[in-house]
Design a protein around this motif. Structure first.
Motif, PDB file in Angstrom:
ATOM      1  N   ASN A 132       0.829  -1.200   0.000  1.00  0.00           N
ATOM      2  CA  ASN A 132       0.000   0.000   0.000  1.00  0.00           C
ATOM      3  C   ASN A 132       0.869   1.257   0.000  1.00  0.00           C
ATOM      4  O   ASN A 132       0.607   2.219  -0.726  1.00  0.00           O
ATOM      5  CB  ASN A 132      -0.924  -0.012   1.220  1.00  0.00           C
ATOM      6  N   LEU A 133       1.930   1.238   0.804  1.00  0.00           N
ATOM      7  CA  LEU A 133       2.840   2.385   0.837  1.00  0.00           C
ATOM      8  C   LEU A 133       3.544   2.552  -0.504  1.00  0.00           C
ATOM      9  O   LEU A 133       3.756   3.673  -0.975  1.00  0.00           O
ATOM     10  CB  LEU A 133       3.882   2.205   1.948  1.00  0.00           C
ATOM     11  N   ALA A 134       3.941   1.427  -1.117  1.00  0.00           N
ATOM     12  CA  ALA A 134       4.619   1.499  -2.408  1.00  0.00           C
ATOM     13  C   ALA A 134       3.696   2.085  -3.474  1.00  0.00           C
ATOM     14  O   ALA A 134       4.124   2.906  -4.299  1.00  0.00           O
ATOM     15  CB  ALA A 134       5.097   0.105  -2.823  1.00  0.00           C
ATOM     16  N   VAL A 135       2.430   1.670  -3.472  1.00  0.00           N
ATOM     17  CA  VAL A 135       1.479   2.207  -4.447  1.00  0.00           C
ATOM     18  C   VAL A 135       1.259   3.699  -4.209  1.00  0.00           C
ATOM     19  O   VAL A 135       1.249   4.506  -5.145  1.00  0.00           O
ATOM     20  CB  VAL A 135       0.145   1.432  -4.373  1.00  0.00           C
ATOM     21  N   TRP A 136       1.097   4.068  -2.939  1.00  0.00           N
ATOM     22  CA  TRP A 136       0.922   5.485  -2.602  1.00  0.00           C
ATOM     23  C   TRP A 136       2.107   6.306  -3.081  1.00  0.00           C
ATOM     24  O   TRP A 136       1.954   7.365  -3.693  1.00  0.00           O
ATOM     25  CB  TRP A 136       0.763   5.620  -1.095  1.00  0.00           C
ATOM     26  N   PHE A 137       3.299   5.787  -2.820  1.00  0.00           N
ATOM     27  CA  PHE A 137       4.509   6.494  -3.223  1.00  0.00           C
ATOM     28  C   PHE A 137       4.606   6.558  -4.743  1.00  0.00           C
ATOM     29  O   PHE A 137       4.964   7.592  -5.320  1.00  0.00           O
ATOM     30  CB  PHE A 137       5.728   5.779  -2.632  1.00  0.00           C
ATOM     31  N   GLY A 138       4.287   5.448  -5.412  1.00  0.00           N
ATOM     32  CA  GLY A 138       4.351   5.418  -6.863  1.00  0.00           C
ATOM     33  C   GLY A 138       3.412   6.417  -7.514  1.00  0.00           C
ATOM     34  O   GLY A 138       3.764   7.069  -8.505  1.00  0.00           O
ATOM     35  N   LEU A 139       2.200   6.566  -6.961  1.00  0.00           N
ATOM     36  CA  LEU A 139       1.257   7.539  -7.515  1.00  0.00           C
ATOM     37  C   LEU A 139       1.802   8.958  -7.438  1.00  0.00           C
ATOM     38  O   LEU A 139       1.586   9.778  -8.329  1.00  0.00           O
ATOM     39  CB  LEU A 139      -0.086   7.457  -6.773  1.00  0.00           C
ATOM     40  N   HIS A 140       2.532   9.235  -6.345  1.00  0.00           N
ATOM     41  CA  HIS A 140       3.050  10.590  -6.170  1.00  0.00           C
ATOM     42  C   HIS A 140       4.339  10.824  -6.948  1.00  0.00           C
ATOM     43  O   HIS A 140       4.663  11.973  -7.269  1.00  0.00           O
ATOM     44  CB  HIS A 140       3.280  10.872  -4.682  1.00  0.00           C
ATOM     45  N   VAL A 141       5.081   9.771  -7.246  1.00  0.00           N
ATOM     46  CA  VAL A 141       6.338   9.935  -7.979  1.00  0.00           C
ATOM     47  C   VAL A 141       6.106   9.899  -9.482  1.00  0.00           C
ATOM     48  O   VAL A 141       6.702  10.675 -10.240  1.00  0.00           O
ATOM     49  CB  VAL A 141       7.345   8.842  -7.569  1.00  0.00           C
ATOM     50  N   LEU A 142       5.235   9.003  -9.939  1.00  0.00           N
ATOM     51  CA  LEU A 142       5.108   8.744 -11.369  1.00  0.00           C
ATOM     52  C   LEU A 142       4.011   9.545 -12.055  1.00  0.00           C
ATOM     53  O   LEU A 142       3.995   9.621 -13.281  1.00  0.00           O
ATOM     54  CB  LEU A 142       4.841   7.249 -11.599  1.00  0.00           C
TER      55      LEU A 142
END
Length: 441
Positions: free
Chosen positions: A370-380
């Motif tokens: 969940n944290l990885a997806v959250w981070f990915g949405l904000h980075v990518l």
């Protein structure tokens, strides 16, 4: 072979502290690689057991895991060395970055460096999810718990403690299904080989040691709060910082992401310590430093004191505010480990407890995903939109940041297919980020 000396372990903990980028997922994977895979100091079973315990504690789980393993290997001195070296590089780097941010936060070079590093950190987190998932998800029940935990957090927005409690109940009720990894007696894990799987003498429960732990760490943690309240008054910024972040230390279940919303609301709206933009920038700084992501709280304390320095120079007040925040945030972590660790080791052979902790470990994979997806949405992606199925946000297809996506893929390839290492990968992505921004990508 024998267990490492404290001096040898200190060198390894210093290395881990300097390389602990990528948030809790990357840090846990780094410790697993260094301590279980490379050096084989402890077994897979003990590592996962310790991780499960640290995940149910308030505070930064990766720092507490380092403290736990250091304590398990060398007693309280080992725990202090491991825990302090895990956070010290990040504390010092964050102080420097907060100072530079206060002076030069509009510098375009800083934003360009962060652009590349954030993409690399996303790759580190993705790699960590893959590594931890392969080890913790043994069978479809564990996969199901991980998937349900992800949906509970990402879609239903259930509180993290509730997700962990539900996982523990499932594991305890189906203990045969969630059979934990058996201790490694194959001479690969040095601690289990030396002790034949037993509990180290210093890790056995003792009422005397428990009382001594409370008598030592409660004053160390809460003493500065009482002293500041007495010296500066109940309404000073120093008292507010100490009280607020001491309270955070006992409710920060689920790591930094789980508590950031509350911290931002209180620090920005309640205390007016900093602006929303400064809060977001602090998260960006914390993402690019070694150590726990909750070092973003140190940035908040730095700006709170720098904006209301009293009779002190603003930068000096900021440094003192940042250090005070880190002290009341991390001091309780040693109390939780030194007080509770012996009892956790005692129940390591209890099938119901260990099955519950194994289910928690599976849930942790979903939490980190969940944290990885959250981070990915904000980075990518440059934007997101809500959907009707709940409060989850989906990325706008037109908002894909092609440069960040390419950098993240390149970093993931370097981490998984080459021996370049973490720091060179971060440096390469930072340089590439500057080049892409210079070219207008």
């Amino acid at each position: 072979m024998s267990l490492p000396s404290l001096r040898e372990a200190t060198r390894v903990w210093a290395r881990i502290g300097l390389l602990s980028f990528g948030g809790p997922a990357g840090q846990i994977a780094l410790m697993h690689r260094e301590l279980v895979e490379s050096r084989r100091w402890i077994s897979e079973a003990r590592f996962l057991h310790a991780l499960s315990y640290c995940m149910v504690l308030p505070g930064p789980e990766a720092q507490q895991l380092a403290t736990y393993i250091g304590w398990l290997l060398h007693g309280r001195r080992g725990g202090l060395v491991a825990g302090l070296l895990f956070i010290l590089p990040g504390v010092l780097v964050m102080l420097g970055l907060s100072t530079l941010y206060t002076l030069y936060h509009q510098a375009p070079l800083t934003a360009a460096l962060f652009y590349g590093v954030k993409a690399a950190v996303l790759a580190v987190v993705a790699d960590a999810v893959i590594r931890l998932g392969r080890r913790a998800l043994r069978g479809w029940p564990a996969v199901a718990v991980a998937g349900l935990s992800f949906l509970a957090l990402a879609v239903a927005r259930l509180p993290f403690p509730l997700v962990i409690l539900m996982a523990a109940l499932i594991g305890g009720a189906a203990r045969d299904t969630f059979a934990p990894v058996r201790p490694d007696h194959s001479a690969d894990a040095l601690l289990d080989r030396q002790l034949d799987g037993a509990i180290p003498p210093h890790a056995r429960p003792s009422r005397r040691r428990a009382l001594a732990t409370l008598a030592t760490w409660l004053p160390l943690w809460l003493g500065p709060l009482a002293a500041l309240r007495l010296l500066t008054g109940p309404d000073s910024v120093w008292t507010h910082i100490a009280q607020f972040f001491s309270g955070m230390a006992v409710v920060t279940f689920g790591g930094a992401y789980a508590v950031l919303a509350y911290v931002a609301q209180t620090a920005v709206t309640g205390y007016s310590w900093l602006s929303p933009g400064e809060m977001i920038d602090g998260l960006g700084l914390a993402e690019t430093t070694p150590g726990p992501l909750v070092l973003v709280l140190q940035h908040v304390g730095f700006l709170a004191a720098a904006h209301a320095p009293g009779g002190l120079p603003p930068l000096l007040a900021g440094v003192l505010g940042g250090l005070l925040t880190s002290w009341v945030t991390f001091a309780p972590c040693f109390l939780w480990i030194f007080l509770g660790g012996p009892y956790v080791e005692r129940v390591r052979a209890n099938p119901t407890v260990t099955a519950a902790l194994s289910a928690i470990t599976a849930a942790v994979v979903g939490v980190i995903l969940n944290l990885a997806v959250w981070f990915g949405l904000h980075v990518l992606f440059r934007g997101s939109r809500p959907v009707a199925l709940g409060p989850i946000s989906l990325p706008l297809p037109s908002g894909l940041d092609t440069g960040a996506a390419l950098l993240a893929l390149a970093a993931l390839f370097l981490l998984r297919r080459t021996r370049l290492g973490l720091l060179p990968t971060l440096a390469a992505c930072a340089a590439a980020g500057v080049a892409l921004r210079h070219l207008g990508a």
